[in-house]
Motif scaffolding. Structure first.
Motif, PDB file in Angstrom:
ATOM      1  N   GLU A  42     -11.160  -5.393  -0.324  1.00  0.00           N
ATOM      2  CA  GLU A  42     -10.807  -4.176   0.417  1.00  0.00           C
ATOM      3  C   GLU A  42     -12.052  -3.362   0.760  1.00  0.00           C
ATOM      4  OE1 GLU A  42      -8.102  -3.698   1.856  1.00  0.00           O
ATOM      5  OE2 GLU A  42      -6.818  -5.105   0.794  1.00  0.00           O
ATOM      6  N   MET A  43     -13.035  -3.339  -0.147  1.00  0.00           N
ATOM      7  CA  MET A  43     -14.275  -2.624   0.143  1.00  0.00           C
ATOM      8  C   MET A  43     -15.035  -3.296   1.288  1.00  0.00           C
ATOM      9  SD  MET A  43     -17.687  -1.699  -1.837  1.00  0.00           S
ATOM     10  CE  MET A  43     -17.687  -1.144  -3.269  1.00  0.00           C
ATOM     11  N   GLN A  44     -15.033  -4.617   1.303  1.00  0.00           N
ATOM     12  CA  GLN A  44     -15.684  -5.352   2.392  1.00  0.00           C
ATOM     13  C   GLN A  44     -15.015  -5.021   3.724  1.00  0.00           C
ATOM     14  OE1 GLN A  44     -15.386  -9.603   1.986  1.00  0.00           O
ATOM     15  NE2 GLN A  44     -16.922  -9.979   3.554  1.00  0.00           N
ATOM     16  N   ASN A  45     -13.685  -4.993   3.756  1.00  0.00           N
ATOM     17  CA  ASN A  45     -12.970  -4.629   4.986  1.00  0.00           C
ATOM     18  C   ASN A  45     -13.250  -3.184   5.376  1.00  0.00           C
ATOM     19  OD1 ASN A  45     -11.724  -7.054   5.670  1.00  0.00           O
ATOM     20  ND2 ASN A  45     -10.046  -6.703   4.238  1.00  0.00           N
ATOM     21  N   PHE A  46     -13.304  -2.307   4.395  1.00  0.00           N
ATOM     22  CA  PHE A  46     -13.593  -0.895   4.643  1.00  0.00           C
ATOM     23  C   PHE A  46     -14.956  -0.745   5.319  1.00  0.00           C
ATOM     24  CE2 PHE A  46     -15.023   3.354   3.589  1.00  0.00           C
ATOM     25  CZ  PHE A  46     -13.871   4.132   3.655  1.00  0.00           C
ATOM     26  N   ILE A  47     -15.963  -1.396   4.768  1.00  0.00           N
ATOM     27  CA  ILE A  47     -17.318  -1.302   5.313  1.00  0.00           C
ATOM     28  C   ILE A  47     -17.410  -1.969   6.684  1.00  0.00           C
ATOM     29  CG2 ILE A  47     -19.719  -2.019   4.939  1.00  0.00           C
ATOM     30  CD1 ILE A  47     -19.137  -1.514   1.906  1.00  0.00           C
ATOM     31  N   LYS A  48     -16.760  -3.114   6.840  1.00  0.00           N
ATOM     32  CA  LYS A  48     -16.724  -3.787   8.154  1.00  0.00           C
ATOM     33  C   LYS A  48     -16.125  -2.858   9.201  1.00  0.00           C
ATOM     34  CE  LYS A  48     -13.288  -5.981   8.892  1.00  0.00           C
ATOM     35  NZ  LYS A  48     -12.060  -5.956   9.555  1.00  0.00           N
ATOM     36  N   LEU A  87      -7.941   5.966  10.049  1.00  0.00           N
ATOM     37  CA  LEU A  87      -6.646   6.027   9.358  1.00  0.00           C
ATOM     38  C   LEU A  87      -6.339   4.716   8.639  1.00  0.00           C
ATOM     39  CD1 LEU A  87      -4.489   7.935  11.993  1.00  0.00           C
ATOM     40  CD2 LEU A  87      -5.186   8.751   9.729  1.00  0.00           C
ATOM     41  N   ILE A  88      -6.586   3.610   9.312  1.00  0.00           N
ATOM     42  CA  ILE A  88      -6.344   2.297   8.696  1.00  0.00           C
ATOM     43  C   ILE A  88      -7.249   2.105   7.488  1.00  0.00           C
ATOM     44  CG2 ILE A  88      -6.648  -0.198   9.061  1.00  0.00           C
ATOM     45  CD1 ILE A  88      -5.538   0.287  11.935  1.00  0.00           C
ATOM     46  N   ASN A  89      -8.498   2.521   7.619  1.00  0.00           N
ATOM     47  CA  ASN A  89      -9.434   2.370   6.501  1.00  0.00           C
ATOM     48  C   ASN A  89      -8.941   3.099   5.257  1.00  0.00           C
ATOM     49  OD1 ASN A  89     -11.532   0.628   6.904  1.00  0.00           O
ATOM     50  ND2 ASN A  89     -13.095   2.195   7.041  1.00  0.00           N
ATOM     51  N   VAL A  90      -8.484   4.321   5.430  1.00  0.00           N
ATOM     52  CA  VAL A  90      -8.074   5.132   4.291  1.00  0.00           C
ATOM     53  C   VAL A  90      -6.736   4.658   3.713  1.00  0.00           C
ATOM     54  CG1 VAL A  90      -7.398   7.479   3.604  1.00  0.00           C
ATOM     55  CG2 VAL A  90      -9.394   7.133   5.048  1.00  0.00           C
ATOM     56  N   THR A  91      -5.841   4.166   4.556  1.00  0.00           N
ATOM     57  CA  THR A  91      -4.506   3.796   4.066  1.00  0.00           C
ATOM     58  C   THR A  91      -4.380   2.334   3.654  1.00  0.00           C
ATOM     59  OG1 THR A  91      -3.730   3.423   6.330  1.00  0.00           O
ATOM     60  CG2 THR A  91      -3.341   5.607   5.379  1.00  0.00           C
ATOM     61  N   LEU A  92      -5.074   1.426   4.328  1.00  0.00           N
ATOM     62  CA  LEU A  92      -4.901  -0.002   4.046  1.00  0.00           C
ATOM     63  C   LEU A  92      -6.101  -0.663   3.364  1.00  0.00           C
ATOM     64  CD1 LEU A  92      -3.000  -1.284   7.209  1.00  0.00           C
ATOM     65  CD2 LEU A  92      -2.094  -0.817   4.932  1.00  0.00           C
ATOM     66  N   HIS A  93      -7.243  -0.040   3.412  1.00  0.00           N
ATOM     67  CA  HIS A  93      -8.421  -0.626   2.767  1.00  0.00           C
ATOM     68  C   HIS A  93      -8.920   0.315   1.668  1.00  0.00           C
ATOM     69  CE1 HIS A  93      -8.199  -3.782   5.591  1.00  0.00           C
ATOM     70  NE2 HIS A  93      -8.461  -3.004   6.614  1.00  0.00           N
ATOM     71  N   ASP A  94      -7.958   0.835   0.916  1.00  0.00           N
ATOM     72  CA  ASP A  94      -8.216   1.799  -0.151  1.00  0.00           C
ATOM     73  C   ASP A  94      -8.677   1.078  -1.413  1.00  0.00           C
ATOM     74  OD1 ASP A  94      -5.724   0.606  -0.257  1.00  0.00           O
ATOM     75  OD2 ASP A  94      -4.713   2.352  -1.106  1.00  0.00           O
ATOM     76  N   PHE A  95      -9.898   0.584  -1.356  1.00  0.00           N
ATOM     77  CA  PHE A  95     -10.462  -0.234  -2.433  1.00  0.00           C
ATOM     78  C   PHE A  95     -10.504   0.517  -3.770  1.00  0.00           C
ATOM     79  CE2 PHE A  95     -13.983   1.843  -0.282  1.00  0.00           C
ATOM     80  CZ  PHE A  95     -14.748   2.342  -1.334  1.00  0.00           C
ATOM     81  N   TRP A  96     -10.515   1.832  -3.725  1.00  0.00           N
ATOM     82  CA  TRP A  96     -10.586   2.634  -4.942  1.00  0.00           C
ATOM     83  C   TRP A  96      -9.300   2.550  -5.766  1.00  0.00           C
ATOM     84  CZ3 TRP A  96     -11.163   4.233   0.042  1.00  0.00           C
ATOM     85  CH2 TRP A  96     -10.081   4.895   0.635  1.00  0.00           C
ATOM     86  N   HIS A 109       0.827  -1.210   0.000  1.00  0.00           N
ATOM     87  CA  HIS A 109       0.000   0.000   0.000  1.00  0.00           C
ATOM     88  C   HIS A 109       0.863   1.263   0.000  1.00  0.00           C
ATOM     89  CE1 HIS A 109      -4.012  -1.820   0.468  1.00  0.00           C
ATOM     90  NE2 HIS A 109      -3.344  -2.792   1.052  1.00  0.00           N
ATOM     91  N   GLN A 110       2.161   1.083  -0.296  1.00  0.00           N
ATOM     92  CA  GLN A 110       3.111   2.184  -0.463  1.00  0.00           C
ATOM     93  C   GLN A 110       3.187   3.111   0.750  1.00  0.00           C
ATOM     94  OE1 GLN A 110       1.785   3.842  -4.185  1.00  0.00           O
ATOM     95  NE2 GLN A 110       2.604   2.119  -5.350  1.00  0.00           N
ATOM     96  N   MET A 111       3.151   2.528   1.932  1.00  0.00           N
ATOM     97  CA  MET A 111       3.257   3.322   3.149  1.00  0.00           C
ATOM     98  C   MET A 111       4.729   3.626   3.437  1.00  0.00           C
ATOM     99  SD  MET A 111       0.286   1.687   5.531  1.00  0.00           S
ATOM    100  CE  MET A 111       0.355   3.050   6.674  1.00  0.00           C
ATOM    101  N   VAL A 112       4.976   4.638   4.238  1.00  0.00           N
ATOM    102  CA  VAL A 112       6.320   5.024   4.643  1.00  0.00           C
ATOM    103  C   VAL A 112       6.481   4.798   6.142  1.00  0.00           C
ATOM    104  CG1 VAL A 112       6.582   6.706   2.777  1.00  0.00           C
ATOM    105  CG2 VAL A 112       5.629   7.429   4.956  1.00  0.00           C
ATOM    106  N   LEU A 113       7.704   4.832   6.632  1.00  0.00           N
ATOM    107  CA  LEU A 113       7.993   4.650   8.060  1.00  0.00           C
ATOM    108  C   LEU A 113       7.343   3.385   8.604  1.00  0.00           C
ATOM    109  CD1 LEU A 113       7.421   8.338   9.220  1.00  0.00           C
ATOM    110  CD2 LEU A 113       9.626   7.255   8.735  1.00  0.00           C
ATOM    111  N   ILE A 114       7.388   2.332   7.821  1.00  0.00           N
ATOM    112  CA  ILE A 114       6.648   1.111   8.134  1.00  0.00           C
ATOM    113  C   ILE A 114       7.001   0.514   9.497  1.00  0.00           C
ATOM    114  CG2 ILE A 114       6.247  -1.275   7.392  1.00  0.00           C
ATOM    115  CD1 ILE A 114       6.232  -0.168   4.500  1.00  0.00           C
TER     116      ILE A 114
END
Length: 143
Positions: free
Chosen positions: A109-115, A90-99, A48-53
């Protein structure tokens, strides 16, 4: 069949306690797993191309474990629930970015986002309930 007022209060209180502990477990187990399965979580965050992992992963794991312990023992519940709600956003927007995905992966990812929105709702309800309980206990809000 009529249920007495005191039985209704006990039932409601039990429901809140069970829900609080279930939410705590929802964060405790993944918090521990962040350390047990470190490499898997690093790979997910890299995807998910995160930094400072390493810093973010350790912070998330420790935060989830400490917050879960607070919820289990019903300490600082309103504050902890609110902080966890922000973390879920924050997790929803960064790790469950279904878009950013297509096909099955986007659907997953959309299912996780909604959950997570449901988890967020539960945390907000718990935060509000705990704050009202605190106000009532200190005579700052009438029943």
């Amino acid at each position: 069949m009529m249920i007495s007022h005191s039985a209704q209060k006990r039932l409601a209180s039990s429901g809140v306690q069970i829900g609080r502990i279930m939410l705590a477990l929802y964060f405790l187990i993944p918090g521990i797993m962040k350390f047990v399965s470190w490499d898997m979580h690093v790979a997910l965050m890299e995807r998910h191309q995160m930094v400072l992992i390493p810093l973010l992963l350790a912070t998330a794991g420790v935060s989830q474990i400490v917050a879960a312990i607070c919820l289990i023992f019903d300490r600082y519940t309103s504050v902890v629930s609110s902080l966890l709600a922000m973390m879920v956003l924050l997790i929803n927007v960064t790790l469950h970015d279904f878009w950013h995905f297509e096909g099955v992966e986007a659907a997953h990812e959309m299912q996780n986002f909604i959950k997570n929105l449901g988890i967020l709702a539960g945390l907000l309800v718990l935060a509000g309930h705990s704050h009202l309980k605190y106000l009532r206990a200190n005579g700052l809000h009438s029943a």
